[in-house]
Each structure stands twice: as structure tokens, then as C-alpha cells.
Design a protein around this motif. Structure first.
Motif, mmCIF file in Angstrom:
data_model
loop_
_atom_site.group_PDB
_atom_site.id
_atom_site.type_symbol
_atom_site.label_atom_id
_atom_site.label_comp_id
_atom_site.label_asym_id
_atom_site.label_seq_id
_atom_site.Cartn_x
_atom_site.Cartn_y
_atom_site.Cartn_z
ATOM 1 N N HIS A 73 0.736 -0.974 0.200
ATOM 2 C CA HIS A 73 0.200 0.122 0.125
ATOM 3 C C HIS A 73 0.769 1.283 -0.176
ATOM 4 C CE1 HIS A 73 -2.265 3.553 1.901
ATOM 5 N NE2 HIS A 73 -3.057 2.895 1.103
ATOM 6 N N ASP A 74 1.838 1.188 0.919
ATOM 7 C CA ASP A 74 2.687 2.414 1.047
ATOM 8 C C ASP A 74 3.699 2.619 -0.097
ATOM 9 O OD1 ASP A 74 1.268 2.865 3.353
ATOM 10 O OD2 ASP A 74 3.137 2.162 4.496
ATOM 11 N N GLY A 99 -1.590 -13.687 -19.300
ATOM 12 C CA GLY A 99 -3.106 -13.704 -19.127
ATOM 13 C C GLY A 99 -3.262 -12.464 -17.959
ATOM 14 N N VAL A 100 -2.185 -11.815 -17.257
ATOM 15 C CA VAL A 100 -2.507 -10.852 -16.431
ATOM 16 C C VAL A 100 -2.719 -9.515 -17.091
ATOM 17 C CG1 VAL A 100 -1.833 -9.595 -14.529
ATOM 18 C CG2 VAL A 100 -1.740 -12.125 -14.640
ATOM 19 N N ARG A 101 -3.666 -8.617 -17.100
ATOM 20 C CA ARG A 101 -3.592 -7.213 -17.765
ATOM 21 C C ARG A 101 -3.111 -6.367 -16.783
ATOM 22 N NH1 ARG A 101 -9.614 -8.556 -18.695
ATOM 23 N NH2 ARG A 101 -9.691 -7.671 -16.857
ATOM 24 N N PRO A 102 -2.302 -5.495 -17.085
ATOM 25 C CA PRO A 102 -1.716 -4.226 -16.552
ATOM 26 C C PRO A 102 -2.777 -3.549 -15.727
ATOM 27 C CG PRO A 102 -0.805 -4.426 -18.404
ATOM 28 C CD PRO A 102 -1.782 -5.184 -18.538
ATOM 29 N N LYS A 103 -2.511 -3.217 -14.436
ATOM 30 C CA LYS A 103 -3.462 -2.473 -13.707
ATOM 31 C C LYS A 103 -2.622 -1.639 -12.680
ATOM 32 C CE LYS A 103 -7.490 -5.593 -12.756
ATOM 33 N NZ LYS A 103 -8.145 -5.941 -11.674
ATOM 34 N N SER A 104 -3.246 -0.864 -11.873
ATOM 35 C CA SER A 104 -2.588 -0.167 -10.737
ATOM 36 C C SER A 104 -1.904 -1.286 -9.652
ATOM 37 C CB SER A 104 -3.781 0.894 -9.869
ATOM 38 O OG SER A 104 -3.187 1.081 -8.911
ATOM 39 N N ASP A 105 -0.778 -0.825 -9.107
ATOM 40 C CA ASP A 105 0.040 -1.535 -8.195
ATOM 41 C C ASP A 105 -1.236 -2.040 -6.800
ATOM 42 O OD1 ASP A 105 2.968 -0.392 -8.018
ATOM 43 O OD2 ASP A 105 2.143 -2.163 -9.103
ATOM 44 N N GLN A 106 -2.077 -1.222 -6.730
ATOM 45 C CA GLN A 106 -3.061 -1.293 -5.638
ATOM 46 C C GLN A 106 -4.254 -1.951 -6.077
ATOM 47 O OE1 GLN A 106 -2.767 2.164 -3.444
ATOM 48 N NE2 GLN A 106 -0.686 2.292 -3.097
ATOM 49 N N ILE A 107 -4.497 -3.289 -5.766
ATOM 50 C CA ILE A 107 -5.553 -3.793 -6.184
ATOM 51 C C ILE A 107 -6.927 -3.586 -5.190
ATOM 52 C CG2 ILE A 107 -6.978 -6.023 -6.851
ATOM 53 C CD1 ILE A 107 -4.568 -4.954 -8.881
ATOM 54 N N ARG A 108 -8.172 -3.087 -5.529
ATOM 55 C CA ARG A 108 -9.096 -2.687 -4.649
ATOM 56 C C ARG A 108 -10.300 -3.625 -4.870
ATOM 57 N NH1 ARG A 108 -5.921 0.851 -5.174
ATOM 58 N NH2 ARG A 108 -5.478 2.690 -3.910
#
Length: 185
Positions: free
Chosen positions: A150-151, A176-185
Motif C-alpha cells: 500500500h505504501d 493472461g494478467v492485464r496491467p493495472k494499478s499496483d493497488q488492487i481494490r
């Protein structure tokens, strides 16, 4: 050979002791998910309190997995009547088996319903890290890694599927993993 540790944490909309239909459904799905995932290739083990009753997390004996801990930002109850969280701590042989288990079948179906059961907290809900063979990660390890994620975002110390690392700290892609933000919510 290093093993992959996975810690998940979510804040439920209702306490675990709530007799309502959504909580009952969450438990029923959760039991089916655990049965299926425990049979998945690459799954090694998960933290389980031998005498744990529904909602008794803080006072349970978790054995080698250590004393139960939660992130500092969890602000709901800590008794069997008021606890409103769902968390797991598990070991895997690698990223691919964990990804396949989490994003297929009954677990994928449960993920599609997550916002029926869980609050959106603005914090990541899972974190991975590598451990040496023979090491059992503790609940405190999971909390520490989730807070680090998180930090600071993904790093070899604490990462997600979208920004993964090999045991030696080299960035890796999981197909198979699409790029997203580091912080999955």
C-alpha cells in the motif's frame, strides 16, 4: 526451492456473525472455494485454526502461522460477534498455479460477487512474496507485506499479479494478467 506466500484481506459489509442471507451465502461460497482450491495443482497449504469457530480469529491458535494480525487500518470489531473481515494466508508453488486457481472456476465466480460482500477500502486486498522452502509465513508477515504494498507499490518484498517478481527479485509477467494499478481494490 522458494515458495510463494499469498495474504488476502477484505473488510466485510456485515459481521461474520450476521445471520443475514448475504453472510450465509458468503460462507457457503467460501467453503466451496476452499474445497476446490485445496485440490488445485500448485496449492501447498493455508493457515487454519483447528478449533476456529465462525468469527473467532483473534483468539484462535494458528500454530506455526503465528498470532492473528490485521492491517492497522482495519477499524471494525475483534470479537466473534463484531468481526467483519475475511482473510487468508496460503502457500503456493508459483505464480501461475496461484493465478489459475484464483481466476478460474468457483473462486472466479466468487470474485465476481466481491462487492456484494466487501467494502471498497482504498487498500490492496492481496499481496504476494517469496519465502524459503520450509518457512511458514505468519499473519504478521502478511500484514507487513500488505501495508508495504500500500505504501510503496509492488517491489520484490511485496507484489501483485500485475507487477510480479521472481524469487531473485527480477520483474516477471504472468501470462493472461492485464496491467493495472499496483493497488488492487
Amino acid at each position: 526451492m522458494p515458495r510463494l506466500a499469498l495474504y488476502t484481506f477484505g473488510v466485510l459489509k456485515s459481521p461474520l456473525a450476521d445471520p443475514g442471507p448475504l453472510t450465509r451465502e458468503f460462507y457457503e461460497r467460501g467453503e466451496a472455494v476452499y474445497r476446490k482450491i485445496s485440490q488445485h495443482p500448485g496449492y501447498l497449504a493455508h493457515a487454519e485454526a483447528p478449533d476456529g469457530d465462525r468469527g473467532v480469529l483473534f483468539d484462535a491458535d494458528w500454530g506455526a502461522w503465528g498470532e492473528f494480525a490485521v492491517p492497522t487500518w482495519y477499524g471494525k470489531g475483534r470479537t466473534a460477534e463484531t468481526t467483519a473481515l475475511a482473510t487468508t494466508l496460503s502457500l503456493w508453488t508459483g505464480l501461475r498455479p496461484a493465478f489459475d486457481a484464483i481466476y478460474t472456476g468457483v473462486h472466479r465466480e466468487a470474485l465476481n460477487r466481491r462487492y456484494d460482500w466487501f467494502e471498497r477500502t482504498g487498500h490492496p486486498n492481496h499481496v504476494f512474496w517469496w519465502v524459503s522452502d520450509g518457512v511458514i509465513p505468519t499473519w504478521q508477515d502478511g500484514v507487513s507485506r500488505l501495508e508495504h504494498l500500500h505504501d510503496h507499490g509492488s517491489a520484490p518484498r511485496a507484489f501483485t499479479f500485475q507487477h510480479s517478481f521472481s524469487p531473485d527479485g527480477t520483474p516477471v509477467k504472468v501470462s493472461g494478467v492485464r496491467p493495472k494499478s499496483d493497488q488492487i481494490r
